[in-house]
Enzyme design. Structure first.
Site, short mmCIF file in Angstrom:
data_model
loop_
_atom_site.label_atom_id
_atom_site.label_comp_id
_atom_site.label_asym_id
_atom_site.label_seq_id
_atom_site.Cartn_x
_atom_site.Cartn_y
_atom_site.Cartn_z
N ASN A 11 -38.63 -1.67 38.61
CA ASN A 11 -37.18 -1.45 38.65
C ASN A 11 -36.91 -1.15 40.12
O ASN A 11 -37.30 -0.09 40.63
CB ASN A 11 -36.85 -0.27 37.74
CG ASN A 11 -35.37 -0.01 37.52
OD1 ASN A 11 -35.02 1.06 37.03
ND2 ASN A 11 -34.50 -0.93 37.83
N CYS A 72 -30.33 7.71 37.54
CA CYS A 72 -31.31 6.63 37.41
C CYS A 72 -32.71 7.26 37.41
O CYS A 72 -33.09 7.93 38.37
CB CYS A 72 -31.16 5.66 38.58
SG CYS A 72 -32.38 4.36 38.55
N GLU A 212 -29.96 -3.40 31.12
CA GLU A 212 -29.24 -2.33 31.80
C GLU A 212 -27.78 -2.66 32.08
O GLU A 212 -27.48 -3.75 32.60
CB GLU A 212 -29.93 -1.99 33.13
CG GLU A 212 -31.13 -1.12 32.94
CD GLU A 212 -31.61 -0.52 34.25
OE1 GLU A 212 -30.76 -0.18 35.12
OE2 GLU A 212 -32.82 -0.41 34.43
N GLY A 224 -33.85 5.02 30.12
CA GLY A 224 -34.00 4.27 28.86
C GLY A 224 -35.30 4.62 28.16
O GLY A 224 -35.36 4.70 26.93
N1 LIG Z 1 -32.70 1.89 36.01
C1 LIG Z 1 -32.20 3.16 35.72
C2 LIG Z 1 -30.82 3.30 35.20
C3 LIG Z 1 -29.78 2.84 36.24
C4 LIG Z 1 -28.36 3.02 35.81
C5 LIG Z 1 -27.94 2.09 34.70
N2 LIG Z 1 -27.99 0.72 35.05
C6 LIG Z 1 -26.52 2.50 34.27
O1 LIG Z 1 -25.53 1.98 34.80
O2 LIG Z 1 -26.42 3.36 33.41
C7 LIG Z 1 -33.23 4.12 35.20
O3 LIG Z 1 -34.41 3.94 35.54
O4 LIG Z 1 -32.88 5.09 34.53
#
Ligand SMILES: N[C@@H](CCC[C@H](N)C(=O)O)C(=O)O
Length: 277
Positions: A11, A72, A212, A224
């Site tokens: 990521n 994040c 996402e 997640g």
């Molecule tokens: N990749 C992330 C979450 C990033 C934010 C997500 N895309 C959102 O808008 O809620 C993680 O590792 O938690």
């Protein structure tokens, strides 16, 4: 603009350091171009390192589509590694201000290199108003949701950002690209939702694939993975400590008895550079 490219289990993020000097760049506008994998640097999002009045530092996370996320999980491990190794904050437990509150990454350092990071991710919030989700009742745990005339059982919570979990028999069989955006933008989620498809391997291992919000299908999602682990435990599928298998490696997630979720995993620096625009 100088940047460092980092990732947490694939990521990936463009990290921009504005700790000592803040710019007036509009990262929400720049993100689609900078994150584009053909015409830009390529990333799932931009992390901006900023000073804070209430913590050691502040993390901003902007998704690849330019939307601002509150938090994040993979990003905060990269953030912690960056601020430690660049000498900005030489502490082994940091406090980081985010839009989801103060997070506390703990660094495991060998020599001067951060090997892994354990993060106190706070507590999951099941209250529909906090997610937010328009669904009556006190919480959304295995509740029916119809998408394209197909019924799904969803479990939703806020883990700093909105998450929805769907248990499946085989994550590799799921049409993430087709189904992910339909659930992400379902009208019951006014701020959209991240979508996690979860296969339970046994009572202490799960496999997770995430669509996402604002970034699409990513190789891993930290928040997640936390939401998936909590959903697996609360529905009696696993215990409260699980290994989450992602495409490029694993995260260890523990949902403690006091409700706090801890996430432990790696962060890596890939390269650095300068871009003109
Ligand atoms: N990749 C992330 C979450 C990033 C934010 C997500 N895309 C959102 O808008 O809620 C993680 O590792 O938690």
């Amino acid at each position: 603009m100088h940047f460092v490219k980092m990732h947490g289990l694939g990521n990936d993020f463009i990290v921009v350091d504005e700790f000592n000097a803040q710019s007036d760049r509009d990262y929400n506008k720049l993100a689609p171009m900078l994150c584009d994998r053909h015409f830009g640097i390529g990333a799932d999002g931009i992390i901006i390192v900023l000073p804070s009045d209430i913590a050691d530092a502040r993390m901003r996370i902007v998704n690849a589509d330019g939307s601002e996320a509150e938090m994040c999980g993979n990003g905060i491990r990269c953030f912690a590694k960056y601020v430690y190794e660049s000498g900005i904050i030489k502490k082994q437990v940091l406090s980081v201000e985010t839009l989801a509150g103060i997070m506390k990454p703990e660094l495991f350092v060998e020599g001067d290199e951060v090997q892994k990071v354990k993060v106190d991710m706070g507590k999951p919030d099941f209250e529909p108003g906090a997610i937010p989700a328009f669904m009556p009742g006190t919480r959304i745990v295995e509740r029916p949701l119809e998408v394209d005339s197909q019924p799904y059982a969803i479990t939703s919570m806020s883990m700093g950002v909105p998450h929805t979990v769907i248990f499946v028999d085989d994550v590799d069989e799921v049409d993430i690209i087709g189904l992910g955006p339909k659930i992400e933008k379902h009208p019951i989620f006014p701020k959209k939702t991240n979508v996690n498809f979860v296969e339970v391997l046994n009572d202490h291992e799960i496999k997770v694939r995430t669509w996402e919000r604002g970034a699409g299908a990513t190789l891993a999602c930290g928040t997640g993975s936390c939401a998936s682990a909590v959903a697996a435990a609360i529905t009696g599928r696993t215990g409260r400590a699980v290994t989450v298998h992602l495409i490029a490696g694993q995260l260890e997630i523990r949902w403690a008895e006091d409700d706090t979720v801890f996430m432990t995993g790696p962060a890596a620096k890939v390269f650095q550079g300068d871009i003109e625009f």
